[in-house]
Design an enzyme around this catalytic site. Structure first.
Site, PDB file in Angstrom:
ATOM      1  N   ASP A 192       0.828  -1.208   0.000  1.00  0.00           N
ATOM      2  CA  ASP A 192       0.000   0.000   0.000  1.00  0.00           C
ATOM      3  C   ASP A 192       0.867   1.265   0.000  1.00  0.00           C
ATOM      4  OD1 ASP A 192      -2.804   1.059   0.516  1.00  0.00           O
ATOM      5  OD2 ASP A 192      -1.764   1.954   2.223  1.00  0.00           O
TER       6      ASP A 192
ATOM      7  N   GLU B 296       1.368  -0.534  -5.130  1.00  0.00           N
ATOM      8  CA  GLU B 296       0.440   0.559  -5.441  1.00  0.00           C
ATOM      9  C   GLU B 296       1.316   1.748  -5.828  1.00  0.00           C
ATOM     10  OE1 GLU B 296      -3.130   3.414  -3.822  1.00  0.00           O
ATOM     11  OE2 GLU B 296      -1.581   2.760  -2.447  1.00  0.00           O
TER      12      GLU B 296
HETATM   13  C1  NOJ Z   1      -4.254   3.246  -0.627  1.00  0.00           C
HETATM   14  C2  NOJ Z   1      -5.429   2.345  -0.429  1.00  0.00           C
HETATM   15  O1  NOJ Z   1      -5.720   1.694  -1.646  1.00  0.00           O
HETATM   16  C3  NOJ Z   1      -6.557   3.230   0.048  1.00  0.00           C
HETATM   17  O2  NOJ Z   1      -7.785   2.556   0.040  1.00  0.00           O
HETATM   18  C4  NOJ Z   1      -6.186   3.715   1.440  1.00  0.00           C
HETATM   19  O3  NOJ Z   1      -7.177   4.612   1.889  1.00  0.00           O
HETATM   20  C5  NOJ Z   1      -4.830   4.425   1.436  1.00  0.00           C
HETATM   21  N1  NOJ Z   1      -3.842   3.750   0.654  1.00  0.00           N
HETATM   22  C6  NOJ Z   1      -4.291   4.547   2.832  1.00  0.00           C
HETATM   23  O4  NOJ Z   1      -3.873   3.294   3.311  1.00  0.00           O
END
Ligand code: NOJ
Ligand code: CA
Length: 567
Positions: free
Chosen positions: A233, A294
């Site tokens: 993430d 991500e």
């Molecule tokens: C990216 C995640 O995909 C999202 O859903 C989340 O709110 C933020 N990172 C914080 O962890």
């Protein structure tokens, strides 16, 4: 027409632009005869845990629910599931605020349920990917509770604490992605802590070796439990400028949270991120695991950095630039595909996820949405690279945002209302059948089921040979069995065509052509096969009347043609 929730993605993208923002489960050292690791040929599928299947009828999806749907996923053609955070959490950000990295939240089940899921997946030859929230923990994690307990506590330096600039003044001008200052004052110890996301998600201090060791051990712990890898993430937010310099202001005015519009120069995308990812990759390699990122990037050069020197960081950094091609434009897709195809690692394609409005209505024109959903499937499932599907995409689920502020569950949707409605719209319950609550649960689901469950659901679409679901199954089956689609090179074709995106996938003497009509008018194209060693195409999969005669392909509105090439 773009759905509001997509703005968060746009914002993340803009921020990154400005900021430049058992053993593993299989014997996955297994590579095929040509040296391909399993994840190069696998189709991944993101499950938003709360919304997939509810086994105990409390209105919230859970691990047993996921286990009950493995046969469905296997039949669909899914090889690996990425499960959104299912760890203990106060659920401020629906699991992206983790209060214990080595357990399962009771609302989703138990560790025994996880083990059962892992074992059922293994029986079916499927892999499990967990979501590793590396940048921050929950403010209820024992590390943070200790950290805030006193300035001299053992975990004080596990988070980022600083004195304010002056009374009532945070250390600098940084704003949270989710609104307001990125600093929260703690009166007990008279200092501020830093949070890039919600205040309940304090950033871990990755400059502290103890944090790094503890988090690397978390990864090892799950690998031993049978996890085949992680989706990481928010990796670009891991490090901050130690001098905490103010971010430059990009332009006058405010964003939809009323905050200044900043260039995240000093709090995203610092070079130290890559040292950390290299370290985490070494840990992954101990278990032959795969790391998915991500990774919001400004361009392919930045994406390349996530693969690392000699591919020593992430195997699968997601190409979000692909999701930014937000219209059916052959020219724009050509450009983006060519860019990522020339990247230094294996491409990773997504068209939507739990933070991005669903592709069904992002690309849909309101009239041909099912046909366009098939076209998008044919596109990203036949490119050279690994696709990551999002649950419900395969049945044509539509983004369905709340219509009243009081109904919003995602906190940013309340803070940013009405301009930012949050991400509830793309997180609605999976539509399994036409019964009450779409077969997701016998109780009222945590988010309402969209009215489209009557027309778009697994049970009904399984019976309809022309459904979006049946089309997905056919493309997935083809990409699993056709060597050119699995391993072939990508070559753009008919590059000056303004309506049809077409390309070849070439593997040794085998070739496949994909032609996608991105317009609402029928199209005919003469495949420019000269010098390519082929003269004609024979249909493998096509929609409607789309067909080929020799090297001439005719396509219906938004039609798809996938054909085997012949000499
Ligand atoms: C990216 C995640 O995909 C999202 O859903 C989340 O709110 C933020 N990172 C914080 O962890
Ligand atoms: Ca449940």
């Amino acid at each position: 027409m773009r759905k509001i929730a997509f703005r968060l993605a746009t914002f993340l993208f803009a921020a990154c632009l400005a900021g430049s923002i058992a053993g593993a489960q299989t014997s996955s050292n297994a590579v095929d005869a040509e040296g391909h690791p399993w994840w190069k040929h696998a189709v991944f599928y993101e499950i938003y845990t709360r919304s997939f299947a509810d086994s105990n009828n409390d209105g919230i999806g859970d691990l047993k629910g996921i286990a009950s749907k493995l046969d469905y996923l296997k039949e669909l053609g899914v090889d690996a599931i990425w499960i959104s955070p299912c760890f203990p959490s106060p659920q401020v950000d629906f699991g992206y605020d983790v209060s214990d990295y080595e357990n399962i939240d009771p609302m989703y089940g138990t560790l025994a349920d996880f083990d059962a899921l892992a074992s059922e997946a293994k029986k079916r030859g499927m892999h499990i990917i967990l979501d590793f929230v590396v940048n921050h923990s929950s403010d209820q994690h024992k590390w943070f509770l200790d950290s805030k307990s006193s300035r001299t506590s053992a975990h004080r330096d596990w988070y980022i604490w600083r004195d304010g600039k002056g009374p009532g003044e945070p250390p600098n001008n940084w704003v949270s992605l989710f609104g307001g200052s990125a600093w929260k004052f703690d009166p007990a110890t008279n200092q501020y802590y830093y949070h890039f996301f919600y205040a309940e998600q304090p950033d871990l201090n990755w400059r502290n070796a103890a944090v790094k060791d503890a988090m690397f051990d978390v990864a090892r712990w799950w690998y031993k439990r049978g996890v085949a890898g992680f989706r990481l993430d928010a990796v670009d937010t891991l490090f901050e400028d130690p001098k905490l310099q103010d971010n430059p202001i990009l332009r006058p005015g405010t964003n939809h949270f009323g905050d200044p519009i900043e260039d995240n120069k000093y709090n995203t995308n610092l070079p130290e991120v890559h040292d950390m990812l290299h370290g985490l990759r070494k840990v992954a390699d101990e278990s032959n695991a795969v790391l998915i990122g991500e990774t919001w990037t400004a361009d392919v050069a930045e994406l390349n950095r996530y693969y690392g020197e000699g591919n020593n960081e992430l195997q699968l950094p997601m190409d979000f630039l692909f999701t930014m091609v937000n219209k059916l434009s052959p020219a724009d897709f050509r450009k983006q595909i060519a860019g990522v195809d020339g990247a230094s690692g294996w491409p990773t394609f997504v068209i939507s996820n739990h933070d991005i409005a669903r592709s069904y209505d992002r690309y849909g024109d309101g009239e041909h949405n099912d046909q366009i959903a098939k076209l998008m499937a044919a596109l990203y499932l036949t490119l050279r690279g690994t696709p990551i599907m999002y649950y419900g995409e395969e049945i044509g689920m539509k983004t369905t945002p709340p219509t009243n502020k009081e109904d919003v569950k995602d906190p940013i949707g309340r803070t940013g209302w009405p301009e930012e409605k949050g991400r509830d719209g793309e997180r609605t319950p999976m539509q399994w059948d036409g019964s009450e609550n779409a077969g997701f649960s016998k109780a009222t689901p945590w988010l309402p089921v969209p009215p489209t469950y009557k027309t778009h659901n697994v049970a009904d679409e399984s019976q309809d040979p022309n459904s979006v679901l049946e089309f997905y199954k056919k493309v997935l089956s083809l990409r699993h069995t056709n060597r050119a689609l699995l391993d072939g090179n990508y070559t753009a074709l008919n590059e000056s065509d303004a309506n049809v995106l077409s390309y070849l996938r070439l593997y040794k003497d085998q070739g496949v052509v994909v032609a996608l009509n991105m317009s609402d008018a029928p199209q005919t194209l003469k495949l420019e096969l000269e010098g390519k060693g082929f003269a004609s195409a024979k249909s493998l999969l096509a929609t409607g009347e789309s067909a080929a005669k020799g090297a001439e392909v005719s396509l219906g509105p938004y039609g798809v043609f996938i054909g085997e090439l012949a000499k």
